[in-house]
Write an enzyme that holds these catalytic residues in place. Structure first.
Site, PDB file in Angstrom:
ATOM      1  N   GLY B  90       1.881  74.738 113.677  1.00  0.00           N
ATOM      2  CA  GLY B  90       2.943  75.382 113.717  1.00  0.00           C
ATOM      3  C   GLY B  90       4.120  74.813 114.614  1.00  0.00           C
ATOM      4  O   GLY B  90       4.250  73.584 114.357  1.00  0.00           O
ATOM      5  N   SER B 122      -1.695  69.083 113.058  1.00  0.00           N
ATOM      6  CA  SER B 122      -0.668  68.997 113.362  1.00  0.00           C
ATOM      7  C   SER B 122      -0.108  69.412 114.798  1.00  0.00           C
ATOM      8  O   SER B 122      -0.308  68.604 115.880  1.00  0.00           O
ATOM      9  CB  SER B 122       0.196  70.184 112.428  1.00  0.00           C
ATOM     10  OG  SER B 122       1.633  69.900 112.463  1.00  0.00           O
ATOM     11  N   ALA B 123       0.334  70.647 115.352  1.00  0.00           N
ATOM     12  CA  ALA B 123       0.542  70.739 116.671  1.00  0.00           C
ATOM     13  C   ALA B 123      -0.723  70.892 117.248  1.00  0.00           C
ATOM     14  O   ALA B 123      -0.757  70.416 118.537  1.00  0.00           O
ATOM     15  CB  ALA B 123       1.158  72.174 116.789  1.00  0.00           C
ATOM     16  N   HIS B 159       2.326  64.049 111.100  1.00  0.00           N
ATOM     17  CA  HIS B 159       3.057  63.984 109.956  1.00  0.00           C
ATOM     18  C   HIS B 159       4.212  62.886 110.066  1.00  0.00           C
ATOM     19  O   HIS B 159       5.027  62.872 109.546  1.00  0.00           O
ATOM     20  CB  HIS B 159       4.098  65.151 109.662  1.00  0.00           C
ATOM     21  CG  HIS B 159       3.332  66.556 109.806  1.00  0.00           C
ATOM     22  ND1 HIS B 159       2.913  67.178 108.692  1.00  0.00           N
ATOM     23  CD2 HIS B 159       3.139  67.480 110.755  1.00  0.00           C
ATOM     24  CE1 HIS B 159       2.166  68.235 108.984  1.00  0.00           C
ATOM     25  NE2 HIS B 159       2.574  68.454 110.282  1.00  0.00           N
ATOM     26  N   GLU B 194      -0.022  61.706 106.976  1.00  0.00           N
ATOM     27  CA  GLU B 194      -0.553  62.836 106.525  1.00  0.00           C
ATOM     28  C   GLU B 194      -1.972  62.612 105.667  1.00  0.00           C
ATOM     29  O   GLU B 194      -1.828  61.650 104.812  1.00  0.00           O
ATOM     30  CB  GLU B 194       0.331  63.605 105.369  1.00  0.00           C
ATOM     31  CG  GLU B 194       1.477  64.336 106.180  1.00  0.00           C
ATOM     32  CD  GLU B 194       2.254  65.362 105.453  1.00  0.00           C
ATOM     33  OE1 GLU B 194       2.275  64.960 104.162  1.00  0.00           O
ATOM     34  OE2 GLU B 194       3.117  66.000 106.129  1.00  0.00           O
TER      35      GLU B 194
END
Lengths: 235, 235
Positions: B90, B122-123, B159, B194
Site C-alpha cells: 500500500g 512492497s510497503a 518495484h 518485481e
C-alpha cells in the site's frame, strides 16, 4: 496581488534548460534588477554555485540577472529584499527541509503574497501548493513539516504522467497515488503535464501552456481542463 | 535467527494476489497455526477487513490461517504472541505512521530478530530496510520518523523499474532518485525487480526469484547481482 509562474518542469524534451519559459520571464519579473535564485533542491552532482550559474545563463537570455541565496549572509533578508524569486527543481524533501532550516518558508510565502514575483519549476512548483504531499520525489531527508507556500488553494503534482496502458509493472500509477492521497486528504490536486504551468496574476490562477491538465478532487472522477482554464476557485 | 521473505511486489502480471509466493509460505511459517496480518498500508478503497480477507484467501491455498491486527484489542500483545507476521503493501508513509502510532515498530523489529517469521510485500518490504527513504510512494501522511525495521543492513527499493531509454519524460528515473538519496545518505540500496525477493534465513540474506537485482552504493557505479547472491554483508 500575486505574480507567479508555477511550471511543471524546467526542461522540455529536446530543449535547453528553461527554454520554453524564457519568453515569459520579462513579463513576470518586469521591475526586477536581479532575481534571487534558490538552489536548495539539488541533492548531488552540482553545487549551489554551478546550479546558480546554469540558471543565470538561461535568465541572461531574457536580460535578467540572477544571484544565489547562498551568496547572502542572511537568507531571510535576501528574500525580504528580493525583486523577484526563482526556485529551481531537484528533490522536494530536500528543498522543504532547507527552507525550514533557514527559516525562510514563511518569509517567501509572505513576500510572494505581497507581490514579489515568483517562479518555480518542478520542486519549486510543488511548494507552491498547500503541501508537498503530492511530490513524486523520494524522501531522502526528513523535513520538519510537509506544509508549503499555499500560493494556490490546492496541491500540485508536477511532471504529471498518464498511465501507460501497456505496462506490466505493478507499482502504483500516478493516478493511483493521487487517489491514495485523497484517502487521507481533501484538497484538490492539479496534475501538471510537462510544458504546462500555472500563471498567478491579478488574483487569478490560470492554466497555461499547450496541454490540458488533469484535476483530481476527493471522491470524484478526475477530469481534464483546457489551457486557459481559470483555476482560482478550485479548492 | 531471522526467518523472513521481503518481496518486491505482491502480484505479478497475469497472476493472482501472492500467487508466486504461496509455494514458499509453508517453509517460512512452518510452525505457525495462524499468521498475523498487518493491513495498515492500505490508504483507500478497501477496509482492513476486506484486505485481511484477501490475504486470508491467498494464504488458505497454503493451508495457513490469517488474522488481522485490527481484530486484536492490543496490537503490541498481538505481535508479541504472533506465530508469524505478514505486512501487505500500500502506502509506506501510511504504514510507517500507523506502526509508530500503535507503538509496534520496535516490537515487530524485536520479535522478528528473535525468530518470528515475517513476510512483507512492497510497503511491507520497504520497512525491512534501515529506513523507508527509498520508497516510491507519495508522502500522503507525515510519519514521526523514517526509520524502519532494519532487518537487513541496507535500504530496499521495491518495484524497481529500469529507465525507459525511449522516454521523453523529464521526471527523475528511479536510478536518479536513488543517486539523489546517496547525495545525503550512505547505506546501500537494493533495487528489487518485481518477482524478486530477499530471503532471510540462517543469518543470511539471499536474493531469490528469477531476476537479477540492482545494487546501488554511494559514490560507486550501480551493478547487477544474480539470483542466489548472498547479500548478508552489503552495508
Amino acid at each position: 496581488m500575486m505574480n507567479a509562474i508555477l511550471a511543471s518542469t524546467s526542461t522540455l524534451h529536446n530543449q535547453d534548460y528553461l527554454e520554453y519559459l524564457i519568453p515569459h520571464l520579462p513579463g513576470l519579473y518586469k521591475n526586477a534588477k536581479e532575481v534571487l535564485f534558490i538552489p536548495y533542491a539539488r541533492p548531488e552532482g552540482i553545487s549551489h554555485e554551478e546550479y546558480t550559474e546554469k540558471a543565470a545563463e538561461a535568465f541572461s537570455e531574457a536580460g535578467i540577472k540572477i544571484k544565489g541565496i547562498h551568496e547572502f549572509e542572511n537568507p531571510v533578508t535576501a528574500i525580504k529584499e528580493a525583486d523577484g524569486i526563482f526556485t529551481g527543481g531537484g528533490n522536494t524533501f530536500l528543498l522543504v527541509s532547507k527552507l525550514y532550516r533557514n527559516k525562510v518558508m514563511n518569509v517567501i510565502k509572505e513576500v510572494v503574497k505581497n507581490g514579489t514575483p515568483y517562479m518555480g519549476t518542478s520542486a519549486g512548483t510543488n511548494i507552491g501548493g498547500l503541501s508537498m504531499q503530492t511530490t513524486n520525489d523520494m524522501p531522502i531527508v526528513y523535513p520538519p513539516s510537509f506544509q508549503t507556500l499555499s500560493l494556490v488553494p490546492f496541491n500540485i503534482n508536477p511532471h504529471y504522467l498518464d498511465p501507460n496502458p501497456n505496462s506490466e509493472h505493478k507499482g502504483e500509477t500516478r493516478e493511483t497515488r493521487i487517489k491514495e492521497f485523497h484517502g487521507l486528504n481533501s484538497q484538490p490536486v492539479v496534475g501538471l503535464r510537462e510544458g504546462s504551468w500555472l500563471e498567478l496574476r491579478d488574483n487569478k490562477v490560470t492554466l497555461k501552456g499547450e496541454l490540458q491538465a488533469r484535476v483530481f478532487e476527493k471522491d470524484k472522477l478526475p477530469f481534464e481542463v483546457e489551457t486557459g482554464t481559470d483555476l482560482t476557485d478550485l479548492n
